[in-house]
Design an enzyme around this catalytic site. Structure first.
Site, PDB file in Angstrom:
ATOM      1  N   CYS A   1     -47.481 -22.718 -46.124  1.00  0.00           N
ATOM      2  CA  CYS A   1     -46.002 -22.374 -46.402  1.00  0.00           C
ATOM      3  C   CYS A   1     -45.727 -21.166 -47.114  1.00  0.00           C
ATOM      4  O   CYS A   1     -46.751 -20.731 -48.119  1.00  0.00           O
ATOM      5  CB  CYS A   1     -45.487 -23.656 -47.318  1.00  0.00           C
ATOM      6  SG  CYS A   1     -45.491 -25.296 -46.647  1.00  0.00           S
TER       7      CYS A   1
ATOM      8  N   ARG B   1     -50.663 -16.977 -43.155  1.00  0.00           N
ATOM      9  CA  ARG B   1     -51.258 -18.203 -43.621  1.00  0.00           C
ATOM     10  C   ARG B   1     -51.055 -19.469 -42.729  1.00  0.00           C
ATOM     11  O   ARG B   1     -51.508 -20.540 -42.995  1.00  0.00           O
ATOM     12  CB  ARG B   1     -50.041 -18.476 -44.602  1.00  0.00           C
ATOM     13  CG  ARG B   1     -49.973 -17.650 -45.920  1.00  0.00           C
ATOM     14  CD  ARG B   1     -48.636 -17.690 -46.484  1.00  0.00           C
ATOM     15  NE  ARG B   1     -48.734 -17.465 -47.922  1.00  0.00           N
ATOM     16  CZ  ARG B   1     -48.576 -18.034 -48.827  1.00  0.00           C
ATOM     17  NH1 ARG B   1     -49.039 -19.139 -48.838  1.00  0.00           N
ATOM     18  NH2 ARG B   1     -48.550 -17.374 -50.171  1.00  0.00           N
TER      19      ARG B   1
ATOM     20  N   TRP C   1     -45.749 -24.966 -43.069  1.00  0.00           N
ATOM     21  CA  TRP C   1     -46.780 -25.660 -42.183  1.00  0.00           C
ATOM     22  C   TRP C   1     -46.527 -27.178 -42.210  1.00  0.00           C
ATOM     23  O   TRP C   1     -46.655 -27.828 -43.801  1.00  0.00           O
ATOM     24  CB  TRP C   1     -48.151 -25.160 -42.851  1.00  0.00           C
ATOM     25  CG  TRP C   1     -49.361 -25.851 -42.711  1.00  0.00           C
ATOM     26  CD1 TRP C   1     -50.030 -26.788 -43.706  1.00  0.00           C
ATOM     27  CD2 TRP C   1     -50.218 -25.751 -41.513  1.00  0.00           C
ATOM     28  NE1 TRP C   1     -50.872 -27.365 -42.845  1.00  0.00           N
ATOM     29  CE2 TRP C   1     -51.115 -26.727 -41.589  1.00  0.00           C
ATOM     30  CE3 TRP C   1     -50.157 -24.717 -40.541  1.00  0.00           C
ATOM     31  CZ2 TRP C   1     -52.368 -26.645 -40.778  1.00  0.00           C
ATOM     32  CZ3 TRP C   1     -51.233 -24.875 -39.549  1.00  0.00           C
ATOM     33  CH2 TRP C   1     -52.449 -25.922 -39.769  1.00  0.00           C
TER      34      TRP C   1
ATOM     35  N   ASN D   1     -42.558 -25.209 -51.499  1.00  0.00           N
ATOM     36  CA  ASN D   1     -43.826 -25.301 -51.121  1.00  0.00           C
ATOM     37  C   ASN D   1     -44.210 -26.281 -52.327  1.00  0.00           C
ATOM     38  O   ASN D   1     -44.158 -26.101 -53.406  1.00  0.00           O
ATOM     39  CB  ASN D   1     -44.676 -24.239 -51.516  1.00  0.00           C
ATOM     40  CG  ASN D   1     -44.278 -22.934 -50.509  1.00  0.00           C
ATOM     41  OD1 ASN D   1     -43.576 -23.227 -49.532  1.00  0.00           O
ATOM     42  ND2 ASN D   1     -44.830 -21.909 -50.698  1.00  0.00           N
ATOM     43  N   GLY D   2     -45.190 -27.029 -51.765  1.00  0.00           N
ATOM     44  CA  GLY D   2     -45.897 -28.319 -52.795  1.00  0.00           C
ATOM     45  C   GLY D   2     -45.456 -29.597 -52.247  1.00  0.00           C
ATOM     46  O   GLY D   2     -45.237 -29.567 -50.922  1.00  0.00           O
TER      47      GLY D   2
ATOM     48  N   GLU E   1     -75.062 -28.899 -39.164  1.00  0.00           N
ATOM     49  CA  GLU E   1     -73.686 -28.119 -39.150  1.00  0.00           C
ATOM     50  C   GLU E   1     -74.159 -26.683 -39.869  1.00  0.00           C
ATOM     51  O   GLU E   1     -73.617 -25.704 -39.627  1.00  0.00           O
ATOM     52  CB  GLU E   1     -72.903 -28.841 -40.349  1.00  0.00           C
ATOM     53  CG  GLU E   1     -71.756 -28.015 -40.877  1.00  0.00           C
ATOM     54  CD  GLU E   1     -70.741 -27.672 -39.890  1.00  0.00           C
ATOM     55  OE1 GLU E   1     -70.820 -28.052 -38.508  1.00  0.00           O
ATOM     56  OE2 GLU E   1     -69.704 -26.912 -39.902  1.00  0.00           O
TER      57      GLU E   1
ATOM     58  N   LYS F   1     -73.256 -23.274 -37.779  1.00  0.00           N
ATOM     59  CA  LYS F   1     -72.768 -21.979 -38.310  1.00  0.00           C
ATOM     60  C   LYS F   1     -73.224 -20.760 -38.315  1.00  0.00           C
ATOM     61  O   LYS F   1     -72.705 -19.895 -37.989  1.00  0.00           O
ATOM     62  CB  LYS F   1     -72.415 -22.389 -39.960  1.00  0.00           C
ATOM     63  CG  LYS F   1     -71.445 -23.399 -40.563  1.00  0.00           C
ATOM     64  CD  LYS F   1     -69.792 -23.155 -40.263  1.00  0.00           C
ATOM     65  CE  LYS F   1     -69.470 -23.510 -39.116  1.00  0.00           C
ATOM     66  NZ  LYS F   1     -68.875 -24.614 -38.851  1.00  0.00           N
TER      67      LYS F   1
ATOM     68  N   GLU G   1     -73.242 -19.478 -34.609  1.00  0.00           N
ATOM     69  CA  GLU G   1     -71.980 -19.209 -33.915  1.00  0.00           C
ATOM     70  C   GLU G   1     -71.432 -17.895 -34.573  1.00  0.00           C
ATOM     71  O   GLU G   1     -70.851 -17.141 -34.069  1.00  0.00           O
ATOM     72  CB  GLU G   1     -70.932 -20.365 -34.299  1.00  0.00           C
ATOM     73  CG  GLU G   1     -70.618 -20.408 -35.515  1.00  0.00           C
ATOM     74  CD  GLU G   1     -69.324 -21.667 -35.713  1.00  0.00           C
ATOM     75  OE1 GLU G   1     -68.405 -21.645 -34.800  1.00  0.00           O
ATOM     76  OE2 GLU G   1     -69.398 -22.557 -36.458  1.00  0.00           O
TER      77      GLU G   1
ATOM     78  N   HIS H   1     -92.692 -34.730 -33.737  1.00  0.00           N
ATOM     79  CA  HIS H   1     -92.430 -35.059 -32.440  1.00  0.00           C
ATOM     80  C   HIS H   1     -92.382 -33.985 -31.396  1.00  0.00           C
ATOM     81  O   HIS H   1     -91.932 -34.052 -30.317  1.00  0.00           O
ATOM     82  CB  HIS H   1     -91.520 -36.215 -32.257  1.00  0.00           C
ATOM     83  CG  HIS H   1     -92.048 -37.404 -32.940  1.00  0.00           C
ATOM     84  ND1 HIS H   1     -92.777 -38.304 -32.743  1.00  0.00           N
ATOM     85  CD2 HIS H   1     -91.181 -37.943 -34.021  1.00  0.00           C
ATOM     86  CE1 HIS H   1     -92.849 -39.265 -33.593  1.00  0.00           C
ATOM     87  NE2 HIS H   1     -91.956 -39.092 -34.771  1.00  0.00           N
TER      88      HIS H   1
ATOM     89  N   LYS I   1     -60.608 -20.331 -31.704  1.00  0.00           N
ATOM     90  CA  LYS I   1     -60.345 -21.328 -32.886  1.00  0.00           C
ATOM     91  C   LYS I   1     -60.003 -22.797 -32.497  1.00  0.00           C
ATOM     92  O   LYS I   1     -60.578 -23.678 -32.846  1.00  0.00           O
ATOM     93  CB  LYS I   1     -59.145 -20.687 -33.701  1.00  0.00           C
ATOM     94  CG  LYS I   1     -59.107 -21.762 -34.969  1.00  0.00           C
ATOM     95  CD  LYS I   1     -60.107 -21.645 -35.636  1.00  0.00           C
ATOM     96  CE  LYS I   1     -59.958 -22.815 -36.951  1.00  0.00           C
ATOM     97  NZ  LYS I   1     -61.551 -23.024 -37.482  1.00  0.00           N
TER      98      LYS I   1
HETATM   99  C1  F6R Z   1     -67.445 -24.571 -35.336  1.00  0.00           C
HETATM  100  C2  F6R Z   1     -65.864 -25.256 -34.906  1.00  0.00           C
HETATM  101  C3  F6R Z   1     -66.081 -25.808 -33.410  1.00  0.00           C
HETATM  102  C4  F6R Z   1     -65.012 -27.048 -33.748  1.00  0.00           C
HETATM  103  C5  F6R Z   1     -64.842 -27.766 -32.413  1.00  0.00           C
HETATM  104  C6  F6R Z   1     -63.876 -28.806 -32.482  1.00  0.00           C
HETATM  105  O1  F6R Z   1     -67.287 -24.167 -36.436  1.00  0.00           O
HETATM  106  O2  F6R Z   1     -65.215 -24.721 -35.447  1.00  0.00           O
HETATM  107  O3  F6R Z   1     -67.358 -26.681 -33.275  1.00  0.00           O
HETATM  108  O4  F6R Z   1     -65.510 -27.913 -34.824  1.00  0.00           O
HETATM  109  O5  F6R Z   1     -64.475 -26.643 -31.454  1.00  0.00           O
HETATM  110  O6  F6R Z   1     -62.514 -28.287 -32.800  1.00  0.00           O
HETATM  111  P1  F6R Z   1     -61.661 -29.254 -33.483  1.00  0.00           P
HETATM  112  O7  F6R Z   1     -62.044 -29.939 -34.729  1.00  0.00           O
HETATM  113  O8  F6R Z   1     -60.188 -28.529 -33.882  1.00  0.00           O
HETATM  114  O9  F6R Z   1     -61.288 -30.612 -32.388  1.00  0.00           O
END
Ligand code: F6R
Length: 647
Positions: free
Chosen positions: A35, A60, A109, A135-136, A520, A524, A527, A543, A642
């Site tokens: 927001c 944002r 948001w 906001n809040g 994870e 990270k 990617e 194994h 994203k």
């Molecule tokens: C990795 C990443 C992706 C998402 C995946 C699922 O950093 O961002 O692996 O986690 O594409 O995305 P959502 O959670 O939006 O369904």
């Protein structure tokens, strides 16, 4: 005491829980996740200024926008969608908006209620002569709403914010001889929660009133003019002289001057500071990348996920969106968790926790695999879909398939009003705020916090005793502070990144709850740095993958102290004697590990179920620094989007 907030009339969101928090402080200035607020009083034409300000806040993330202008009477424009749509809506109103010099604007948001025209801010009272942006979160909004409804007020939105405008109106009308400022003051003494508000009224049209409790507000000081914003981004092109309002303060601005006081009306000295940041620096809160900013936001995000959901007074968890479904969940034949990528890793953690605490069998499936086989799923199963965006094509398709076959479908999403959130039968929001960096960081920790709370709620009266729950909750609320301590090790992690940045492969190993964290960590790294990295259960190494180990291979062990710690030490020995380069994530005070590992990153002690919340943070930072040192665009890694809305 924080209360769990429910919204019973969220039609398009089904019974998804609706509660949120959004504020955060970082090293440049206090910064806010979601927001945006802008406001102005002075002598400039206000409409273009507000629209430009809202555009400055677009980074944002938001889903609706609106403005209110005061020109004798109040005019409000607000709608779902982007600021340029709002601008278009304006184009026919040139006559109304010309020469107006006082107004407020907001980007929303969604948290309480879906993204829609009516839930967009500003909110106005029934007479249409007071407009407010907020906001809040007003934690006691449900109680206040009920009271106001009894007094004859009707609400047009599902937001908590609308309560404020009616409350101000009510007090202004009811209390004899009260003025605008006092009505706002009185209203604020009745609310619990957090707010940054900006409010104006045609009854006293020469004033703009702002107040802050937990949600940042900056006042830009010009010559006979004042600019308001939730961060400095919209102000910098007009003035660099700013006042940061403190929690519990309000300010009344007229063109001729301003006064800052506490909510209890004790006058305050306002300190005017000089802004010396570039616009881009402000947007990223002083961090070089959104990803780093989001990593640093995690302590606040964790608190936000818990806010209103953990009652420390009676040591209980209250998850508004699933309260009515707890029995259904507890009596499920099994749970199936469907997700992709990072959300899938969170799902794996969820499996370990739910099986441990609630003894419900849990299967975790890649949504993309599930949807293309003929899975055994149907009535009696509860399917939980986990998705930050709520729009991932595979997760959505898998969810629809499970639903069609008769399973109950629960969601764990970050984006309010997203397709998955709308189509699930019930669910929880993570309230991590908009995640802009493509590599997911804060959304993951928010998912894990939510899954910890869920597993505790399911475990109550099953395997978990009340003292056990109390102990874990006490610890959970301390985790954000511990996470902040890990973030202080950023420089140390940068040094480690410098040392290993040229490696062409990485291996991440962990056992139990540290196995999904290893996955994870590896994801990270690959990617954003484009280095091949593999996550593996530490014991599985022998194994096959052990053949990979040589003196070139950095092996990251998640070796925090928990039940398999000794076994992990043996795995480290196995790697060491093959000359692998060991980096360990270990618990503070662990002396043994420093003998075995080339590098150790320490994390504060925490009970095993909470470990992923801490162990993942050094891995996020390590990936970030390695990618950055290799010169990659950390926020926009190649080939990635994203939100993966296509197959
Ligand atoms: C990795 C990443 C992706 C998402 C995946 C699922 O950093 O961002 O692996 O986690 O594409 O995305 P959502 O959670 O939006 O369904």
């Amino acid at each position: 005491m924080p209360v769990s907030i429910e919204c019973s009339r969220v039609s398009t969101l089904s019974r998804f829980e609706v509660i949120a928090r959004h504020d955060i402080s970082i090293h440049i200035q206090i910064f806010m996740l979601m927001c945006g607020i802008v406001g102005y009083i002075g002598n400039r034409e206000v409409a273009p200024l507000l629209l430009q300000g809202l555009k400055r806040l677009e980074y944002r993330g938001y889903d609706s926008a609106g403005i209110a202008l005061l020109n004798g009477s109040l005019s409000v424009w607000k709608q779902k969608g982007c600021v340029s749509l709002l601008e278009e809506a304006f184009s026919g109103s040139a006559a109304i908006i010309k020469d107006v010099t006082i107004g407020i604007g907001h980007t929303r948001w969604a948290t309480h209620g879906d993204p829609s025209d009516r839930n967009a801010h500003p909110h106005v009272n029934a007479e249409g002569d007071i407009a407010l942006i907020h906001n809040g979160i007003i934690e006691n909004h449900a109680v206040l709403r009920l009271e106001l409804e009894k007094q004859g007020y009707s609400f047009v939105s599902e937001t908590d914010s609308e309560v404020l405008v009616h409350l101000i109106d009510h007090l202004w009308t009811q209390i004899p001889l009260i003025d605008f400022e006092s009505a706002v003051r009185e209203a604020l003494t009745l609310v619990e929660g957090t707010y940054g508000i900006c409010v104006l009224s045609q009854r006293e049209p020469d004033k703009l009133i702002v107040a802050r409790q937990g949600s940042p507000l900056v006042i830009g000081v010009g010559v006979d003019e004042y600019f308001i914003a939730s961060d400095a981004a919209p102000l910098v092109e007009y003035t660099r002289r700013v006042i940061y309002l403190h929690d519990g303060e309000m300010a009344v601005m007229r063109q001729s001057g301003f006064r800052v006081s506490t909510i209890d009306n004790i006058e305050q000295d306002a300190v005017v500071s000089e802004l010396d940041f570039k616009l881009e620096e402000i947007e990223k809160g002083g961090f070089d990348h959104f990803m780093l900013k989001e990593i640093f936001e995690q302590p606040v995000v964790m608190r936000d996920v818990m806010r209103g959901r953990i009652r420390l007074a009676d040591k209980t968890v209250h998850l508004g969106g699933i309260n009515d479904h707890l029995e259904e969940l507890r009596s499920a034949h099994r749970m199936v968790i469907l997700a992709c990528g990072t959300s899938w890793h969170a799902g794996l953690i969820g499996k370990y926790l739910i099986e441990e605490f609630a003894r419900i069998p849990v299967q975790v499936d890649y949504a993309s695999e599930f949807r293309y086989r003929n899975p055994v799923v149907g009535p009696g199963d509860v399917v939980m879909v986990i998705s930050q965006s709520g729009e991932t094509a595979d997760t959505l398709a898998a969810m629809r398939m499970a639903k069609k076959r008769g399973a109950k479908v629960m969601g764990l999403c970050n984006v309010v009003g997203s397709t998955i959130a709308r189509e699930t039968d019930f669910g929880l929001y993570t309230h991590a705020g908009p995640e802009i960096g493509v590599a997911s960081t804060k959304a993951f920790t928010a998912q894990v916090v939510a899954l910890i709370m869920l597993s505790i709620a399911l475990g109550k009266n099953r395997t978990m005793s009340d003292p056990e729950i109390a102990g874990l909750l006490d610890e959970l609320v301390q985790v954000p502070e511990k996470a902040a301590r890990i973030l202080q090790r950023n420089e140390e992690i940068l040094r480690i990144a410098e040392r290993y940045k040229d490696a062409s492969n990485f291996f991440y190993l962990g056992r139990g709850l540290s196995f999904p964290v290893a996955l994870e960590g590896a994801l990270k790294l690959k990617e954003i740095s484009y280095i091949h990295a593999e996550g593996y259960p530490a014991a599985e190494m022998k194994h096959g993958p052990i053949a990979l180990i040589d003196k070139e291979l950095p092996v990251i062990f998640i070796a925090a102290q928990e039940s398999s710690y000794k076994k992990v030490l043996s795995n480290i020995e196995e790697v060491r004697c093959r000359k692998g380069r060991v980096i360990a994530i270990a618990t503070e005070g662990d002396r043994e590990i420093s003998r075995l590992a080339e590098q150790v990153i320490y994390i504060p002690h925490v009970s095993p179920p909470l470990l992923p919340l801490l162990t993942v943070i050094p891995l996020q930072l390590l990936a970030y620094h390695i990618a950055n040192l290799r010169g990659h665009n950390v926020d926009r890694p190649r080939n990635l989007a994203k939100s993966v809305t296509v197959e």
